[in-house]
Design a protein around this motif. Sequence first.
Motif, PDB file in Angstrom:
ATOM      1  N   LYS A   6      38.279  11.953 -19.078  1.00 18.56           N
ATOM      2  CA  LYS A   6      37.017  12.616 -19.425  1.00 18.56           C
ATOM      3  C   LYS A   6      36.724  12.459 -20.910  1.00 18.56           C
ATOM      4  O   LYS A   6      35.580  12.269 -21.309  1.00 18.56           O
ATOM      5  CB  LYS A   6      37.067  14.101 -19.079  1.00 18.56           C
ATOM      6  N   LYS A  16      27.995  14.417 -19.262  1.00 15.17           N
ATOM      7  CA  LYS A  16      28.619  15.247 -18.226  1.00 15.17           C
ATOM      8  C   LYS A  16      30.113  15.411 -18.511  1.00 15.17           C
ATOM      9  O   LYS A  16      30.658  16.514 -18.377  1.00 15.17           O
ATOM     10  CB  LYS A  16      28.393  14.616 -16.840  1.00 15.17           C
ATOM     11  N   GLU A  19      30.446  17.837 -21.315  1.00 10.83           N
ATOM     12  CA  GLU A  19      30.171  19.185 -20.812  1.00 10.83           C
ATOM     13  C   GLU A  19      31.384  19.744 -20.059  1.00 10.83           C
ATOM     14  O   GLU A  19      31.736  20.920 -20.222  1.00 10.83           O
ATOM     15  CB  GLU A  19      28.949  19.135 -19.887  1.00 10.83           C
ATOM     16  N   ASP A  20      32.022  18.922 -19.247  1.00 16.82           N
ATOM     17  CA  ASP A  20      33.223  19.354 -18.519  1.00 16.82           C
ATOM     18  C   ASP A  20      34.350  19.722 -19.481  1.00 16.82           C
ATOM     19  O   ASP A  20      35.060  20.711 -19.276  1.00 16.82           O
ATOM     20  CB  ASP A  20      33.701  18.273 -17.554  1.00 16.82           C
ATOM     21  N   HIS A  23      33.545  23.001 -21.048  1.00 12.49           N
ATOM     22  CA  HIS A  23      33.733  24.068 -20.051  1.00 12.49           C
ATOM     23  C   HIS A  23      35.211  24.472 -19.979  1.00 12.49           C
ATOM     24  O   HIS A  23      35.527  25.663 -19.892  1.00 12.49           O
ATOM     25  CB  HIS A  23      33.231  23.612 -18.684  1.00 12.49           C
ATOM     26  N   ASP A  24      36.106  23.491 -20.059  1.00 11.12           N
ATOM     27  CA  ASP A  24      37.549  23.775 -20.006  1.00 11.12           C
ATOM     28  C   ASP A  24      38.046  24.488 -21.256  1.00 11.12           C
ATOM     29  O   ASP A  24      39.032  25.223 -21.201  1.00 11.12           O
ATOM     30  CB  ASP A  24      38.340  22.482 -19.813  1.00 11.12           C
TER      31      ASP A  24
END
Length: 174
Positions: A6, A16, A19-20, A23-24
């Motif tokens: 990622k 994306k 963003e992931d 988020h983590d």
Amino acid sequence: MLDERKVIKAMKGNEKAFEDLIHDEKEKLFRMAYLYVKDKEDALDVVQEAVYKAFVSIKHLQEPHYFSTWITKILIRAALDFIKRNNRLNVVPIEGIERLDYGERNIDDRLDIMTAIECLQNPYKTVIILRYYKDLSIKQIGDVLDCPEGTVKAQLHRAISKLKFHLKRSVSSE
């Protein structure tokens, strides 16, 4: 656990994937920002600023497996810049401390510890937060702060000594 794929995708411009990754990391980033600015809204502003700076500069990240350390460094700088810009004393609301999980200590102990940490100068405060609230190793702290491990150890030792002194002083004055 950090997914290096990622990070590599985010480094190549995949929004994306970025963003992931955020988020983590968002809860850890918020907690660290809150420890610096002591206000929920201000902490959110600091996190937002750090995320923006990270998004703009992620293509310059050298090692994907250091993403968490890299974004922590950005957050610390954003928090310190925020404090300098606003240059005001922040009072920690008791309910804010209760939301942060510091283990089984009672509220008086947590208040004493938070007060003692607030009395520390920024380099000492930062190493305490990174070591005991973010649970980073000495090497990781050195990477975040761009300083040798020996310097981190010395600052950590001095910070602990200052905390002990402050806590003994506050106990003896009761």
